[in-house]
Design an enzyme around this catalytic site. Sequence first.
Site, PDB file in Angstrom:
ATOM      1  N   ASN A   1       0.939  -1.426  -0.002  1.00  0.00           N
ATOM      2  CA  ASN A   1       0.019   0.077  -0.132  1.00  0.00           C
ATOM      3  C   ASN A   1       0.919   1.338  -0.121  1.00  0.00           C
ATOM      4  O   ASN A   1       1.477   1.837   0.995  1.00  0.00           O
ATOM      5  CB  ASN A   1      -0.898  -0.042   1.192  1.00  0.00           C
ATOM      6  CG  ASN A   1      -1.595   1.187   1.380  1.00  0.00           C
ATOM      7  OD1 ASN A   1      -1.842   1.988   0.714  1.00  0.00           O
ATOM      8  ND2 ASN A   1      -2.224   1.534   2.670  1.00  0.00           N
TER       9      ASN A   1
ATOM     10  N   LYS B   1       0.141   4.165  -0.308  1.00  0.00           N
ATOM     11  CA  LYS B   1      -0.520   5.401  -0.011  1.00  0.00           C
ATOM     12  C   LYS B   1      -0.081   6.710  -0.776  1.00  0.00           C
ATOM     13  O   LYS B   1      -0.171   6.406  -2.023  1.00  0.00           O
ATOM     14  CB  LYS B   1      -0.007   5.956   1.681  1.00  0.00           C
ATOM     15  CG  LYS B   1      -0.011   4.438   2.547  1.00  0.00           C
ATOM     16  CD  LYS B   1      -0.078   4.958   3.953  1.00  0.00           C
ATOM     17  CE  LYS B   1       0.116   3.648   4.738  1.00  0.00           C
ATOM     18  NZ  LYS B   1       0.046   3.874   6.034  1.00  0.00           N
TER      19      LYS B   1
ATOM     20  N   HIS C   1      -9.563   1.526   5.060  1.00  0.00           N
ATOM     21  CA  HIS C   1      -8.296   1.574   5.689  1.00  0.00           C
ATOM     22  C   HIS C   1      -8.507   2.448   6.728  1.00  0.00           C
ATOM     23  O   HIS C   1      -9.267   3.526   6.765  1.00  0.00           O
ATOM     24  CB  HIS C   1      -7.365   2.088   4.672  1.00  0.00           C
ATOM     25  CG  HIS C   1      -5.882   2.071   5.152  1.00  0.00           C
ATOM     26  ND1 HIS C   1      -5.285   2.987   5.940  1.00  0.00           N
ATOM     27  CD2 HIS C   1      -4.786   1.181   4.974  1.00  0.00           C
ATOM     28  CE1 HIS C   1      -4.151   3.021   6.280  1.00  0.00           C
ATOM     29  NE2 HIS C   1      -3.941   1.773   5.701  1.00  0.00           N
TER      30      HIS C   1
ATOM     31  N   GLU D   1      -6.723   4.998   7.705  1.00  0.00           N
ATOM     32  CA  GLU D   1      -6.644   6.508   7.504  1.00  0.00           C
ATOM     33  C   GLU D   1      -7.658   7.020   6.886  1.00  0.00           C
ATOM     34  O   GLU D   1      -8.215   8.157   6.909  1.00  0.00           O
ATOM     35  CB  GLU D   1      -5.282   6.542   6.558  1.00  0.00           C
ATOM     36  CG  GLU D   1      -3.996   6.483   7.227  1.00  0.00           C
ATOM     37  CD  GLU D   1      -2.842   5.748   6.614  1.00  0.00           C
ATOM     38  OE1 GLU D   1      -2.889   6.023   5.308  1.00  0.00           O
ATOM     39  OE2 GLU D   1      -1.962   5.301   7.177  1.00  0.00           O
TER      40      GLU D   1
ATOM     41  N   GLU E   1      -5.656  -4.561  10.809  1.00  0.00           N
ATOM     42  CA  GLU E   1      -4.532  -3.545  11.035  1.00  0.00           C
ATOM     43  C   GLU E   1      -4.874  -2.643  12.195  1.00  0.00           C
ATOM     44  O   GLU E   1      -5.696  -1.728  12.214  1.00  0.00           O
ATOM     45  CB  GLU E   1      -4.484  -2.629   9.839  1.00  0.00           C
ATOM     46  CG  GLU E   1      -4.432  -3.395   8.641  1.00  0.00           C
ATOM     47  CD  GLU E   1      -3.694  -2.215   7.495  1.00  0.00           C
ATOM     48  OE1 GLU E   1      -2.700  -2.367   7.227  1.00  0.00           O
ATOM     49  OE2 GLU E   1      -4.489  -1.234   7.184  1.00  0.00           O
TER      50      GLU E   1
ATOM     51  N   GLY F   1       2.382   2.593  10.692  1.00  0.00           N
ATOM     52  CA  GLY F   1       3.322   3.652  10.499  1.00  0.00           C
ATOM     53  C   GLY F   1       4.001   4.046  11.744  1.00  0.00           C
ATOM     54  O   GLY F   1       4.500   5.040  11.730  1.00  0.00           O
TER      55      GLY F   1
ATOM     56  N   SER G   1       2.951  -1.906  10.414  1.00  0.00           N
ATOM     57  CA  SER G   1       4.556  -2.097  10.441  1.00  0.00           C
ATOM     58  C   SER G   1       5.216  -3.411  10.461  1.00  0.00           C
ATOM     59  O   SER G   1       6.077  -3.938  11.188  1.00  0.00           O
ATOM     60  CB  SER G   1       4.963  -1.608  12.059  1.00  0.00           C
ATOM     61  OG  SER G   1       4.537  -0.155  12.081  1.00  0.00           O
TER      62      SER G   1
HETATM   63  C1  PEP Z   1      -0.777   0.227   5.847  1.00  0.00           C
HETATM   64  O1  PEP Z   1      -0.502   1.242   5.269  1.00  0.00           O
HETATM   65  O2  PEP Z   1      -1.709  -0.260   5.684  1.00  0.00           O
HETATM   66  C2  PEP Z   1      -0.113  -0.104   6.883  1.00  0.00           C
HETATM   67  C3  PEP Z   1       0.259  -1.127   7.619  1.00  0.00           C
HETATM   68  O3  PEP Z   1       1.370   0.808   7.170  1.00  0.00           O
HETATM   69  P1  PEP Z   1       2.940   0.482   7.683  1.00  0.00           P
HETATM   70  O4  PEP Z   1       3.236  -1.061   6.990  1.00  0.00           O
HETATM   71  O5  PEP Z   1       3.751   1.540   7.268  1.00  0.00           O
HETATM   72  O6  PEP Z   1       2.382   0.492   9.235  1.00  0.00           O
END
Ligand code: PEP
Length: 255
Positions: free
Chosen positions: A9, A11, A99, A101, A171, A177, A217
Site C-alpha cells: 500500500n 499510500k 483503511h 486512514e 490492522e 506507520g 509495521s
Molecule cells: C498500511 O498502510 O496499511 C500499513 C500497515 O502501514 P505500515 O506498514 O507503514 O504500518
Amino acid sequence: MRTPLMAANWKMHKGPGEAVGFFNRFVEAIGDVEGREVLVCPPFVDLYVMGRKLRDLGDDAPFRLGAQNMHPAEQGAYTGEIAPPMLRAVNCDYVILGHSERRHIFGEDDEFINEKVKAARAFDLIPVLCVGETEDQRDAERAEEVVSTQLRQGLSGVDVTAPDQLVIAYEPVWAIGTGRTATPADAQAMHAHVRSILADLWDEELADGIRIQYGGSVKPHNVDELMAQPDIDGALVGGASLEVDSFTRIVNFKR
Ligand code: PEP
C-alpha cells in the site's frame, strides 16, 4: 490451502515514473515467485500505466493491481472520486476499503464502507476490507468487540459465494506507520476471531478459505514470525513496501 497475499500500500507516494521504475526493479529482484500472490496498490494516477505493465506480464504472473479506495457509485457528480468500473478499466482486481486512514482522517464510517464493499462485489473487484482497533480500545479490552462490529457492519448484506471474492486485513491502528507491531500471538488471536466472525456470517468452509492479512509495521525482520501463524495469510505493507529491497524480502518470507 490459502495462497498468501503480500500487498504493497504505497499510500500517497510515487508518481507514474517512480512506480514503473520500482516495479521493473522489483520484478527483477523477486525472480520466480512461487506459492504467493503479490498485490501492488499505488496512487490512482499510476493505475493506468501499472495496469498496462501487468497486462504485459500476463495473467499467469503472480502480480495483481489494486486501488487504495473508491466511491461506491457507478458514475455521477462526485468531484474528485473514482468509480468501480474505472478501476476495472485499468486492470485492477482488488480495492482496499476502510483503511484506518480513510476511517480516521476522512471520517468514513462502517455504513459508507459497507456501500463500497457491496459496490466492489457488484463490479467484480475483490475488496480488501481493513479492520482494527485503536490503542485506547485495546487498552479498554474492547479490541475484539470493535473488530466484530466493523466486520458485521462492513459486510452486512455482502454477497460472497467463494473465498477468493473477499480479503480481510486486520490492522491495529496503533501499529500502522508507528514501528510497533502486534505480537505474533496477539495477531494470531485476532485473526482466529476474525475467522470465527466470517464463519458466523457465512459458513466455516467459506471462512476457512478467506485470506486474512495482517498490517501494521510489517518489516523484513518481523514478517517470518507473523507469517508463521496459522491464521495469518498475508501482509498489507505500508512503509516497508516503498523500497525494493525491503518489499522483496517481505514477499520472500520464510515460514
Ligand atoms: C498500511 O498502510 O496499511 C500499513 C500497515 O502501514 P505500515 O506498514 O507503514 O504500518
